[in-house]
Design an enzyme around this catalytic site. Structure first.
Site, PDB file in Angstrom:
ATOM      1  N   PHE A 247     -15.387   4.595   7.018  1.00 24.09           N
ATOM      2  CA  PHE A 247     -14.011   4.922   6.614  1.00 24.09           C
ATOM      3  C   PHE A 247     -13.801   4.820   5.092  1.00 24.09           C
ATOM      4  CE2 PHE A 247     -14.047   0.412   7.928  1.00 24.09           C
ATOM      5  CZ  PHE A 247     -13.548  -0.212   6.800  1.00 24.09           C
TER       6      PHE A 247
ATOM      7  N   ARG B 243       2.410  -6.526   8.864  1.00 19.58           N
ATOM      8  CA  ARG B 243       1.724  -5.349   9.402  1.00 19.58           C
ATOM      9  C   ARG B 243       2.318  -4.922  10.746  1.00 19.58           C
ATOM     10  NH1 ARG B 243      -4.371  -6.977   7.383  1.00 19.58           N
ATOM     11  NH2 ARG B 243      -4.385  -5.686   5.488  1.00 19.58           N
TER      12      ARG B 243
ATOM     13  N   LYS C  45       0.830  -1.215   0.000  1.00 20.07           N
ATOM     14  CA  LYS C  45       0.000   0.000   0.000  1.00 20.07           C
ATOM     15  C   LYS C  45       0.866   1.268   0.000  1.00 20.07           C
ATOM     16  CE  LYS C  45      -4.009  -2.187   2.189  1.00 20.07           C
ATOM     17  NZ  LYS C  45      -5.013  -2.076   3.277  1.00 20.07           N
TER      18      LYS C  45
ATOM     19  N   THR D  17      -5.685  -6.774  10.635  1.00 24.71           N
ATOM     20  CA  THR D  17      -5.945  -5.478   9.975  1.00 24.71           C
ATOM     21  C   THR D  17      -5.373  -4.322  10.782  1.00 24.71           C
ATOM     22  OG1 THR D  17      -8.027  -6.421   9.170  1.00 24.71           O
ATOM     23  CG2 THR D  17      -7.777  -4.026   9.022  1.00 24.71           C
TER      24      THR D  17
ATOM     25  N   ARG E  68      -2.517 -14.475   4.671  1.00 26.42           N
ATOM     26  CA  ARG E  68      -3.189 -13.700   5.728  1.00 26.42           C
ATOM     27  C   ARG E  68      -2.428 -13.863   7.053  1.00 26.42           C
ATOM     28  NH1 ARG E  68      -7.413 -10.058   4.516  1.00 26.42           N
ATOM     29  NH2 ARG E  68      -8.385 -10.588   6.497  1.00 26.42           N
TER      30      ARG E  68
ATOM     31  N   ASN F 224      -2.080   0.365   6.616  1.00 27.68           N
ATOM     32  CA  ASN F 224      -1.578  -0.876   7.219  1.00 27.68           C
ATOM     33  C   ASN F 224      -0.680  -1.696   6.269  1.00 27.68           C
ATOM     34  OD1 ASN F 224      -3.600  -1.789   5.586  1.00 27.68           O
ATOM     35  ND2 ASN F 224      -4.753  -2.839   7.173  1.00 27.68           N
TER      36      ASN F 224
ATOM     37  N   HIS G 273      -2.134  -5.401   1.531  1.00 31.26           N
ATOM     38  CA  HIS G 273      -3.432  -6.056   1.362  1.00 31.26           C
ATOM     39  C   HIS G 273      -3.211  -7.550   1.134  1.00 31.26           C
ATOM     40  CE1 HIS G 273      -7.489  -6.837  -0.250  1.00 31.26           C
ATOM     41  NE2 HIS G 273      -6.879  -7.556  -1.176  1.00 31.26           N
TER      42      HIS G 273
HETATM   43  P1  GDP Z   1      -8.215  -6.506   5.599  1.00 26.92           P
HETATM   44  O1  GDP Z   1      -8.872  -7.652   4.895  1.00 26.92           O
HETATM   45  O2  GDP Z   1      -7.366  -6.943   6.776  1.00 26.92           O
HETATM   46  O3  GDP Z   1      -7.426  -5.600   4.665  1.00 26.92           O
HETATM   47  O4  GDP Z   1      -9.362  -5.613   6.256  1.00 26.92           O
HETATM   48  P2  GDP Z   1     -10.787  -5.134   5.720  1.00 26.92           P
HETATM   49  O5  GDP Z   1     -11.183  -5.852   4.460  1.00 26.92           O
HETATM   50  O6  GDP Z   1     -11.739  -5.189   6.874  1.00 26.92           O
HETATM   51  O7  GDP Z   1     -10.561  -3.583   5.391  1.00 26.92           O
HETATM   52  C1  GDP Z   1      -9.971  -3.166   4.189  1.00 26.92           C
HETATM   53  C2  GDP Z   1      -9.014  -2.030   4.489  1.00 26.92           C
HETATM   54  O8  GDP Z   1      -9.752  -0.909   4.967  1.00 26.92           O
HETATM   55  C3  GDP Z   1      -8.000  -2.314   5.607  1.00 26.92           C
HETATM   56  O9  GDP Z   1      -6.883  -3.057   5.182  1.00 26.92           O
HETATM   57  C4  GDP Z   1      -7.633  -0.909   6.045  1.00 26.92           C
HETATM   58  O10 GDP Z   1      -6.710  -0.288   5.120  1.00 26.92           O
HETATM   59  C5  GDP Z   1      -8.982  -0.197   5.952  1.00 26.92           C
HETATM   60  N1  GDP Z   1      -9.723  -0.255   7.225  1.00 26.92           N
HETATM   61  C6  GDP Z   1     -10.293  -1.346   7.818  1.00 26.92           C
HETATM   62  N2  GDP Z   1     -10.912  -1.023   8.961  1.00 26.92           N
HETATM   63  C7  GDP Z   1     -10.736   0.314   9.116  1.00 26.92           C
HETATM   64  C8  GDP Z   1     -11.162   1.247  10.114  1.00 26.92           C
HETATM   65  O11 GDP Z   1     -11.819   0.910  11.094  1.00 26.92           O
HETATM   66  N3  GDP Z   1     -10.786   2.551   9.926  1.00 26.92           N
HETATM   67  C9  GDP Z   1     -10.056   2.957   8.833  1.00 26.92           C
HETATM   68  N4  GDP Z   1      -9.730   4.264   8.742  1.00 26.92           N
HETATM   69  N5  GDP Z   1      -9.656   2.107   7.882  1.00 26.92           N
HETATM   70  C10 GDP Z   1      -9.980   0.801   8.011  1.00 26.92           C
END
Ligand code: GDP
Length: 139
Positions: free
Chosen positions: A59, A104, A11, A93, A87, A114, A117
């Site tokens: 978000f 991460r 990212k 996350t 993963r 973070n 992806h």
């Molecule tokens: P991942 O599968 O671990 O990447 O997590 P998700 O699919 O839930 O979320 C996608 C992406 O959105 C994450 O990798 C973060 O960059 C962002 N994100 C997730 N949760 C949050 C949150 O609570 N706040 C903010 N600002 N960004 C978030």
């Protein structure tokens, strides 16, 4: 794409801070083979398409701005059990909850920025890989 592939992208925060090489080294040392890779940048609209599943989340707009704020390095990776193992390699996350030694934990700055992806299913790995790469069959 079969069950031995996953999709990732380094990212904008991690690319901008010069962590691409260190992250790639961890990925290869964990046994993943890079099938396809490039450096590119998303527009806010393309970032919105990629994260359409999160459209209703509070978000979402911030995420689209962040993901289009700089260069990214998308990749298709190959390994047995690729989605699950990747993963595990990247960690939770929220870096505050990520295990020691995960990508991460080492490189993420926040729950949003973070570092990396990783697809969460074989189906999404295939969809997300196709979002960035026309075809990977030749590699
Ligand atoms: P991942 O599968 O671990 O990447 O997590 P998700 O699919 O839930 O979320 C996608 C992406 O959105 C994450 O990798 C973060 O960059 C962002 N994100 C997730 N949760 C949050 C949150 O609570 N706040 C903010 N600002 N960004 C978030």
């Amino acid at each position: 794409m079969s069950g031995n592939k996953t999709f990732t992208m380094i990212k904008p925060d991690a690319v901008a801070e010069g962590h691409t090489g260190a992250i790639l080294k961890m990925i290869e040392e964990a046994g993943f083979r890079v099938v396809a890779m490039k450096k590119t940048q998303l527009t806010p609209e393309r970032a919105g398409q990629f994260y359409a599943v999160h459209k209703e989340r509070p978000f979402y707009n911030d995420l689209c701005d962040y993901m289009s704020s700089g260069a990214i390095v998308p990749m298709i990776l190959e390994k047995e059990n690729a989605v699950t193992d990747f993963r595990t390699l990247i960690g939770a996350t929220n870096p505050a909850n990520a295990d020691e030694g995960t990508i991460r934990k080492l490189f993420a700055k926040s729950i949003e920025a973070n570092a990396i992806h990783g697809s969460d299913s074989d189906e999404n790995a295939s969809i997300e890989g196709s979002f960035f790469f026309a075809s990977t069959e030749q590699y």
